[in-house]
Design an enzyme around this catalytic site. Sequence first.
Site, PDB file in Angstrom:
ATOM      1  N   HIS A   1     -17.681 -55.043   1.599  1.00  0.00           N
ATOM      2  CA  HIS A   1     -16.501 -54.171   1.541  1.00  0.00           C
ATOM      3  C   HIS A   1     -15.289 -55.006   1.155  1.00  0.00           C
ATOM      4  O   HIS A   1     -14.943 -55.968   1.832  1.00  0.00           O
ATOM      5  CB  HIS A   1     -16.263 -53.495   2.894  1.00  0.00           C
ATOM      6  CG  HIS A   1     -17.217 -52.366   3.162  1.00  0.00           C
ATOM      7  ND1 HIS A   1     -16.961 -51.344   4.048  1.00  0.00           N
ATOM      8  CD2 HIS A   1     -18.422 -52.074   2.616  1.00  0.00           C
ATOM      9  CE1 HIS A   1     -17.966 -50.492   4.052  1.00  0.00           C
ATOM     10  NE2 HIS A   1     -18.876 -50.926   3.199  1.00  0.00           N
TER      11      HIS A   1
ATOM     12  N   TYR B   1      -9.656 -46.178   9.512  1.00  0.00           N
ATOM     13  CA  TYR B   1      -9.132 -46.178  10.881  1.00  0.00           C
ATOM     14  C   TYR B   1      -7.996 -45.157  10.911  1.00  0.00           C
ATOM     15  O   TYR B   1      -7.044 -45.276  10.121  1.00  0.00           O
ATOM     16  CB  TYR B   1      -8.578 -47.554  11.259  1.00  0.00           C
ATOM     17  CG  TYR B   1      -9.617 -48.634  11.388  1.00  0.00           C
ATOM     18  CD1 TYR B   1     -10.153 -49.261  10.264  1.00  0.00           C
ATOM     19  CD2 TYR B   1     -10.060 -49.050  12.640  1.00  0.00           C
ATOM     20  CE1 TYR B   1     -11.103 -50.275  10.389  1.00  0.00           C
ATOM     21  CE2 TYR B   1     -11.010 -50.068  12.774  1.00  0.00           C
ATOM     22  CZ  TYR B   1     -11.529 -50.665  11.644  1.00  0.00           C
ATOM     23  OH  TYR B   1     -12.466 -51.664  11.766  1.00  0.00           O
TER      24      TYR B   1
ATOM     25  N   PRO C   1     -13.199 -52.610  20.443  1.00  0.00           N
ATOM     26  CA  PRO C   1     -13.845 -52.671  19.120  1.00  0.00           C
ATOM     27  C   PRO C   1     -12.923 -52.393  17.937  1.00  0.00           C
ATOM     28  O   PRO C   1     -13.353 -52.514  16.791  1.00  0.00           O
ATOM     29  CB  PRO C   1     -14.936 -51.591  19.211  1.00  0.00           C
ATOM     30  CG  PRO C   1     -14.518 -50.695  20.309  1.00  0.00           C
ATOM     31  CD  PRO C   1     -13.722 -51.508  21.263  1.00  0.00           C
TER      32      PRO C   1
ATOM     33  N   LYS D   1     -14.248 -57.185  16.089  1.00  0.00           N
ATOM     34  CA  LYS D   1     -14.303 -58.625  16.357  1.00  0.00           C
ATOM     35  C   LYS D   1     -15.386 -59.074  17.354  1.00  0.00           C
ATOM     36  O   LYS D   1     -15.691 -60.257  17.445  1.00  0.00           O
ATOM     37  CB  LYS D   1     -12.942 -59.115  16.892  1.00  0.00           C
ATOM     38  CG  LYS D   1     -11.848 -59.110  15.843  1.00  0.00           C
ATOM     39  CD  LYS D   1     -11.991 -60.281  14.878  1.00  0.00           C
ATOM     40  CE  LYS D   1     -11.221 -60.111  13.602  1.00  0.00           C
ATOM     41  NZ  LYS D   1     -11.988 -59.645  12.447  1.00  0.00           N
TER      42      LYS D   1
ATOM     43  N   TYR E   1      -8.440 -59.507   9.816  1.00  0.00           N
ATOM     44  CA  TYR E   1      -9.623 -58.635   9.738  1.00  0.00           C
ATOM     45  C   TYR E   1     -10.818 -59.381   9.123  1.00  0.00           C
ATOM     46  O   TYR E   1     -11.939 -59.247   9.602  1.00  0.00           O
ATOM     47  CB  TYR E   1      -9.300 -57.373   8.927  1.00  0.00           C
ATOM     48  CG  TYR E   1     -10.323 -56.273   9.112  1.00  0.00           C
ATOM     49  CD1 TYR E   1     -10.258 -55.413  10.201  1.00  0.00           C
ATOM     50  CD2 TYR E   1     -11.378 -56.113   8.216  1.00  0.00           C
ATOM     51  CE1 TYR E   1     -11.205 -54.414  10.389  1.00  0.00           C
ATOM     52  CE2 TYR E   1     -12.327 -55.112   8.393  1.00  0.00           C
ATOM     53  CZ  TYR E   1     -12.233 -54.273   9.480  1.00  0.00           C
ATOM     54  OH  TYR E   1     -13.170 -53.286   9.672  1.00  0.00           O
TER      55      TYR E   1
HETATM   56  P1  RFL Z   1     -25.093 -58.760  24.233  1.00  0.00           P
HETATM   57  O1  RFL Z   1     -25.351 -58.106  22.907  1.00  0.00           O
HETATM   58  O2  RFL Z   1     -24.566 -57.917  25.312  1.00  0.00           O
HETATM   59  O3  RFL Z   1     -26.459 -59.444  24.670  1.00  0.00           O
HETATM   60  C1  RFL Z   1     -26.628 -59.978  25.951  1.00  0.00           C
HETATM   61  C2  RFL Z   1     -28.101 -59.974  26.286  1.00  0.00           C
HETATM   62  O4  RFL Z   1     -28.278 -60.565  27.564  1.00  0.00           O
HETATM   63  C3  RFL Z   1     -29.195 -59.783  28.328  1.00  0.00           C
HETATM   64  N1  RFL Z   1     -28.963 -60.007  29.761  1.00  0.00           N
HETATM   65  C4  RFL Z   1     -29.707 -60.835  30.525  1.00  0.00           C
HETATM   66  N2  RFL Z   1     -30.746 -61.633  30.202  1.00  0.00           N
HETATM   67  C5  RFL Z   1     -31.297 -62.355  31.221  1.00  0.00           C
HETATM   68  N3  RFL Z   1     -30.841 -62.313  32.496  1.00  0.00           N
HETATM   69  C6  RFL Z   1     -29.803 -61.543  32.846  1.00  0.00           C
HETATM   70  N4  RFL Z   1     -29.356 -61.515  34.085  1.00  0.00           N
HETATM   71  C7  RFL Z   1     -29.180 -60.762  31.823  1.00  0.00           C
HETATM   72  N5  RFL Z   1     -28.142 -59.906  31.816  1.00  0.00           N
HETATM   73  C8  RFL Z   1     -28.018 -59.455  30.563  1.00  0.00           C
HETATM   74  C9  RFL Z   1     -28.913 -58.357  27.884  1.00  0.00           C
HETATM   75  O5  RFL Z   1     -30.023 -57.507  28.135  1.00  0.00           O
HETATM   76  C10 RFL Z   1     -28.650 -58.547  26.392  1.00  0.00           C
HETATM   77  O6  RFL Z   1     -29.809 -58.417  25.615  1.00  0.00           O
HETATM   78  O7  RFL Z   1     -24.077 -60.001  24.068  1.00  0.00           O
HETATM   79  P2  RFL Z   1     -23.917 -61.034  22.850  1.00  0.00           P
HETATM   80  O8  RFL Z   1     -25.249 -61.532  22.365  1.00  0.00           O
HETATM   81  O9  RFL Z   1     -22.890 -61.999  23.281  1.00  0.00           O
HETATM   82  O10 RFL Z   1     -23.352 -60.159  21.633  1.00  0.00           O
HETATM   83  C11 RFL Z   1     -22.085 -59.603  21.652  1.00  0.00           C
HETATM   84  C12 RFL Z   1     -22.080 -58.267  20.926  1.00  0.00           C
HETATM   85  O11 RFL Z   1     -23.183 -57.490  21.322  1.00  0.00           O
HETATM   86  C13 RFL Z   1     -20.786 -57.518  21.228  1.00  0.00           C
HETATM   87  O12 RFL Z   1     -19.643 -58.360  21.115  1.00  0.00           O
HETATM   88  C14 RFL Z   1     -20.513 -56.328  20.330  1.00  0.00           C
HETATM   89  O13 RFL Z   1     -21.612 -55.508  20.136  1.00  0.00           O
HETATM   90  C15 RFL Z   1     -19.363 -55.544  20.985  1.00  0.00           C
HETATM   91  N6  RFL Z   1     -19.410 -54.165  20.622  1.00  0.00           N
HETATM   92  C16 RFL Z   1     -18.943 -53.851  19.405  1.00  0.00           C
HETATM   93  N7  RFL Z   1     -18.384 -54.814  18.641  1.00  0.00           N
HETATM   94  C17 RFL Z   1     -17.930 -54.509  17.420  1.00  0.00           C
HETATM   95  O14 RFL Z   1     -17.428 -55.390  16.715  1.00  0.00           O
HETATM   96  N8  RFL Z   1     -18.038 -53.199  16.961  1.00  0.00           N
HETATM   97  C18 RFL Z   1     -18.615 -52.193  17.709  1.00  0.00           C
HETATM   98  O15 RFL Z   1     -18.713 -51.065  17.272  1.00  0.00           O
HETATM   99  C19 RFL Z   1     -19.080 -52.495  18.979  1.00  0.00           C
HETATM  100  N9  RFL Z   1     -19.649 -51.537  19.762  1.00  0.00           N
HETATM  101  C20 RFL Z   1     -19.963 -53.190  21.494  1.00  0.00           C
HETATM  102  C21 RFL Z   1     -20.087 -51.876  21.029  1.00  0.00           C
HETATM  103  C22 RFL Z   1     -20.388 -53.517  22.805  1.00  0.00           C
HETATM  104  C23 RFL Z   1     -20.913 -52.545  23.688  1.00  0.00           C
HETATM  105  N10 RFL Z   1     -21.260 -52.927  25.023  1.00  0.00           N
HETATM  106  C24 RFL Z   1     -21.426 -54.313  25.364  1.00  0.00           C
HETATM  107  C25 RFL Z   1     -21.206 -52.083  26.117  1.00  0.00           C
HETATM  108  C26 RFL Z   1     -20.657 -50.909  21.855  1.00  0.00           C
HETATM  109  C27 RFL Z   1     -21.076 -51.224  23.182  1.00  0.00           C
HETATM  110  C28 RFL Z   1     -21.699 -50.125  23.997  1.00  0.00           C
HETATM  111  C1  PHB Z   2     -18.966 -49.750  13.553  1.00  0.00           C
HETATM  112  O1  PHB Z   2     -19.369 -49.476  12.405  1.00  0.00           O
HETATM  113  O2  PHB Z   2     -19.674 -49.523  14.551  1.00  0.00           O
HETATM  114  C2  PHB Z   2     -17.605 -50.297  13.722  1.00  0.00           C
HETATM  115  C3  PHB Z   2     -16.912 -50.753  12.621  1.00  0.00           C
HETATM  116  C4  PHB Z   2     -15.623 -51.248  12.782  1.00  0.00           C
HETATM  117  C5  PHB Z   2     -15.066 -51.284  14.046  1.00  0.00           C
HETATM  118  C6  PHB Z   2     -15.775 -50.858  15.162  1.00  0.00           C
HETATM  119  C7  PHB Z   2     -17.055 -50.346  14.997  1.00  0.00           C
HETATM  120  O3  PHB Z   2     -13.784 -51.743  14.186  1.00  0.00           O
END
Ligand code: RFL
Ligand code: PHB
Length: 404
Positions: free
Chosen positions: A75, A204, A296, A300, A396
């Site tokens: 993008h 956005y 989110p 980041k 960004y």
């Molecule tokens: P993760 O992905 O949460 O992975 C952590 C892993 O650790 C496991 N775990 C354990 N394992 C062993 N023993 C324990 N006691 C444990 N406790 C937990 C879990 O099962 C899991 O598999 O962290 P990681 O790897 O640091 O990655 C970070 C990203 O996942 C996170 O920053 C992003 O996904 C944040 N986030 C989003 N970021 C964006 O940029 N755009 C988004 O749209 C976006 N949507 C989200 C999100 C985070 C969410 N969470 C955490 C609630 C949506 C959700 C629902």
């Molecule tokens: C997504 O595609 O899930 C997404 C993209 C940009 C954002 C947050 C979520 O800032």
Amino acid sequence: MQSIKTNVAIIGAGPSGLLLGQLLAKQGIDNIIIERVAADYILGRIRAGILEQGLVDLLHEADVYQRMDEEGHVHDGFAISYYGKAYRIDLHELTEGKTVMCYGQTEVTRDLMAARKTSGLSTYYSSSNVTLHGIETAHPCVTFEQDGVSYKLECDYIAGCDGFHGVSRQSIPADKREEFERVYPFGWLGVLSDTPPVADELIYCKTERGFALASMRSSTRSRYYLQVPLSDKVEQWDDQRFWDELKLRLPPESAASLVTGPSIEKSIAPLRSFVCEPMQLGKLFLVGDAAHIVPPTGAKGLNLAASDVAILYRLLNKEYNENQANASQRYSELALSRVWQAERFSWWMSNMLHDFKDDAGKANNMDQKTFERFMKSELDFYLNSKAGQKVIAEQYVGLPYPEI
Ligand code: RFL
Ligand code: PHB
């Protein structure tokens, strides 16, 4: 109790743990991952969708890029729609050629899991009672159970990649860490659908009805979000209500062309800014969501996890392969400066684009009407000047990783 040994014990098989494991293994540094849930459960989570160049480069370095390069979409820009008027942030032009990659976190995780399997590295999925021991000693270890068998994993280091609710951060005594937190007074309701996205780039939207985001996973799969009150439950939002509300928040020309269809995933996520300092103690390092959370809005979360991984992996490589003892002691200091920049940007984007009702005015000691005027003129300033747009664009696409 079965005894096992490795260089780096990695807690958590999310993107942080899997990417770190892959990069370390490429440098001959052995690692074992211990994960609480099953692999399929992890692949069922729908999360981030936008990858900074730094993460794309790191996936190349890890040799896990083929499908991303084929199926991901570069993008060159995105739009901010401001009370119905869309402004395009031309990332490519404003940052001298930088772009972002649209490729889902779920797919990155799937690719990393496949690569790990091919490399023959051990991962203990569905483990319970994961407990860290001796992090401030020369001989740390992790105990856990899987399928009724108890294990003791001896290691040089422990990488806590276990997300916000994991066990690693809690293993640092409370008097040896400080936590910084802002919980936002609303959540994001997300819907995934097999419909073509409403535009080629993300939009956005700031509106009187609250924030909305039009995003995507591919040319046939859309991801949309709506700001909703924290008290709302997913069951209150059937598909029709979701699409109707989204149309009211998109710019009119996009609303007119929106293709709707059945949702294939729908969930509400709370928004939070959170940082734990320091990000290491003794032999334990906190990586990704275990150490920090961003709302989110700036895309980041995943990208910040990747920069932590890059920093830690390069420092450990210096210790194991370049004879630089104690290089990893600089991890927290190096990671935190970039973490706070991303925290600041995500907080700013969230403040700018959401409706805070009367919460933000109160917090700033002014009535909400006055606060809204300040926010409106701030966004006006940024969106109507090239310098302002450049500031948004540079953050960004992602600030540079620290030199190591
Ligand atoms: P993760 O992905 O949460 O992975 C952590 C892993 O650790 C496991 N775990 C354990 N394992 C062993 N023993 C324990 N006691 C444990 N406790 C937990 C879990 O099962 C899991 O598999 O962290 P990681 O790897 O640091 O990655 C970070 C990203 O996942 C996170 O920053 C992003 O996904 C944040 N986030 C989003 N970021 C964006 O940029 N755009 C988004 O749209 C976006 N949507 C989200 C999100 C985070 C969410 N969470 C955490 C609630 C949506 C959700 C629902
Ligand atoms: C997504 O595609 O899930 C997404 C993209 C940009 C954002 C947050 C979520 O800032």
